[in-house]
Write an enzyme that holds these catalytic residues in place. Structure first.
Site, PDB file in Angstrom:
ATOM      1  N   GLU A  30      47.698  42.501  42.658  1.00 18.59           N
ATOM      2  CA  GLU A  30      46.814  42.070  43.754  1.00 18.59           C
ATOM      3  C   GLU A  30      46.805  43.121  44.847  1.00 18.59           C
ATOM      4  OE1 GLU A  30      47.599  38.391  45.767  1.00 18.59           O
ATOM      5  OE2 GLU A  30      48.038  37.318  43.911  1.00 18.59           O
ATOM      6  N   GLU A  80      37.975  31.554  47.992  1.00 22.54           N
ATOM      7  CA  GLU A  80      38.515  30.260  47.559  1.00 22.54           C
ATOM      8  C   GLU A  80      38.516  29.343  48.778  1.00 22.54           C
ATOM      9  OE1 GLU A  80      41.785  30.676  44.389  1.00 22.54           O
ATOM     10  OE2 GLU A  80      41.844  32.599  45.465  1.00 22.54           O
TER      11      GLU A  80
END
Length: 494
Positions: free
Chosen positions: A266, A320
């Site tokens: 990430e 999200e």
């Protein structure tokens, strides 16, 4: 030093390369596909979106069968995950591990190209001792289950935060925290034996949040800055990403695991946040992700791992919207639910755009190192493009700007393999020589349009063939640096 013309057959070959848009394999660019949201498009639409980009790998935090099925026969590599909550059962019961693999891997692979299973996320720094002690047995049981089903080509690992390091500055002194050494040694022995990667989550964004100075922002966004010298190695680091990755490399090397590969699971930058958050903005997010992608495409690597790009999974594919926490947590997506880009960082196969720069404010003043030379008007007269035009760096340009120019030019889909290790023009191995090669290659491939020889006003057009200069200047012939020639640019012709 005398120079000779290239043989006609070699010239024709390289001229063909220059006339053809040869794109690097970009298997090193991946993306995280999180699902803590209630507005995501169907997996089939996402699969088509990914196929329209240069993204070749996707990381899931779980093992959603609908997504795995949708990615079948796309050639996109898939990372799936076992949750932290699954670790105790996976560690205690080999049959549970077999059932997990039977349910989440066997029905889909190899049509769905599963390449890695991550067992847990940031477990070692969770301070849950029982979970830490169960991590390696869980990983080993998953590996044994894969082997028993002839699926041993799929690797198994876990994901770490940068907090596994006790020390990270300077990068050469990178050292793991002593509290984690026992479990890390077991894990690294497994990584080394199976060829699985050590996966990490480096975020220059968080480094900037803890030190919100303009010079830190430039360092984190791959923009012009003074650099940070590692006095142990005399290496000057020009961006935070390389420094963070090399700190992990040093820590691995110090434990004797020089062959264990590093994968960035990430990294990203939010494009908006709450009013009291430092760093989130559309300009900063576009600059970070765009310049990171250009850096990866340049194949420059890091100072301790030169000549290759670390596999890097951008965070994230979509916002999200159900994630808790500050607003920035819900603003990392590169694409919107309607499949349009939040901002363009050049991932589309139809065209690659230019990274952005922060607007000029007291905190976000650094200018982009890679302003698009095709859209920035030159401020000094340039000769008209035509026969006998070459694009060269101006005298006195800093190494930081030359590196930025190199990253930009080679990140635009050009073939810069000649200046990679083993390439015909790798020597002399200097930023000046490599940047000169890349800048002229970009200019020649751009139709020798003067607008493509600006590079933030650090380049100039010359009507004289540099190979004929008597002053030390790299020999450039339509973008081809002649190896073993002079390394310092001391003469330009305007």
């Amino acid at each position: 030093m005398a120079s000779t013309l290239l043989p006609s057959t070699v010239f024709v070959f390289f001229s063909f390369l220059l006339a053809t848009d040869i794109v690097y394999s970009q298997s090193f660019i991946g993306i995280n596909y999180g699902q803590v949201a209630d507005n995501l498009p169907p997996p089939s639409a996402t699969a088509k979106l990914l196929q329209s980009t240069s993204i070749e790998k996707v990381r899931l935090y779980g093992a959603d069968p609908a997504i795995i099925k949708a990615l079948a026969n796309t050639g996109i590599g898939i990372v799936i995950g076992a949750a932290n909550g699954d670790i105790p059962a996976l560690a205690a019961d080999p049959n549970f591990a077999k059932n997990w693999v039977n349910a989440n891997v066997a029905p889909f692979h190899p049509a769905s190209k599963i390449i890695l299973i991550t067992v847990g996320n940031e477990v070692i720094t969770s301070n849950q001792e029982n979970l830490m002690n169960q991590l390696v047995p869980a990983i080993q049981n998953i590996q044994n289950a894969l082997n028993s089903m002839s699926l041993g080509d799929i690797k198994v690992s876990t994901v770490h935060s940068m907090a596994v390091l006790r020390q990270s500055e300077p990068p050469s002194s990178g050292m793991f925290h002593p509290n984690y050494m026992t479990v890390l040694k077991e894990l690294l022995e497994f990584n080394n034996a199976t060829g699985s990667p050590f996966t990490i989550n480096p975020y220059p964004y968080f480094a900037y949040r803890s030190d919100p100075r303009p010079e830190t922002l430039a360092f984190c966004l791959f923009q012009p800055n003074a650099g940070r010298l590692d006095t142990n190695t005399n290496i000057k680091y020009m961006n935070m990403f390389d420094a963070q990755v090399d700190a992990i490399r040093s820590a691995l090397n110090s434990m004797g695991f020089k062959n264990v590969e590093i994968v960035v699971a990430e990294t990203g930058w939010p494009y908006k946040g709450d009013n009291d958050e430092v760093g989130p903005s559309l300009e900063n997010a576009k600059a970070f992700n765009g310049n990171l992608i250009a850096h990866l495409r340049s194949m420059v690597g890091t100072p301790l791992m030169p000549g290759k790009s670390v596999d890097t999974y951008l965070f994230a594919l979509y916002d999200e919207d159900l994630k808790p926490g500050p607003g920035s947590e819900r603003a990392f997506g590169l694409f919107k639910p309607d499949l349009t880009m939040t901002y363009d960082v050049g991932l589309s196969k139809n065209g690659q755009s230019t990274p952005s720069s922060p607007k000029t404010t007291p905190v976000t003043t650094p200018s982009s190192p890679a302003n698009n030379p095709s859209t920035k008007a030159p401020t000094s007269p340039k000769p008209k493009a035509g026969g006998g035009s070459w694009c060269l760096p101006k005298g006195g340009v800093s190494d930081a700007q030359l590196q930025a120019n190199l990253d930009y030019a080679c990140g635009r889909g050009l073939d810069c393999s000649a200046i990679q290790p083993g390439g015909a023009c790798f020597e002399p191995n200097t930023i000046a020589s490599h940047a000169a090669y890349a800048m002229n290659l970009f200019f020649q491939n751009g139709g020798r349009d003067p607008w493509t020889c600006d590079f933030s006003q650090s380049a100039t057009l010359s009507s004289n063939n540099p190979s004929l200069n008597t002053q030390p200047t790299p020999y450039i012939f339509f973008g081809l640096l002649r190896p073993n020639f002079f390394t310092t640019i001391t003469k330009t012709t305007i």
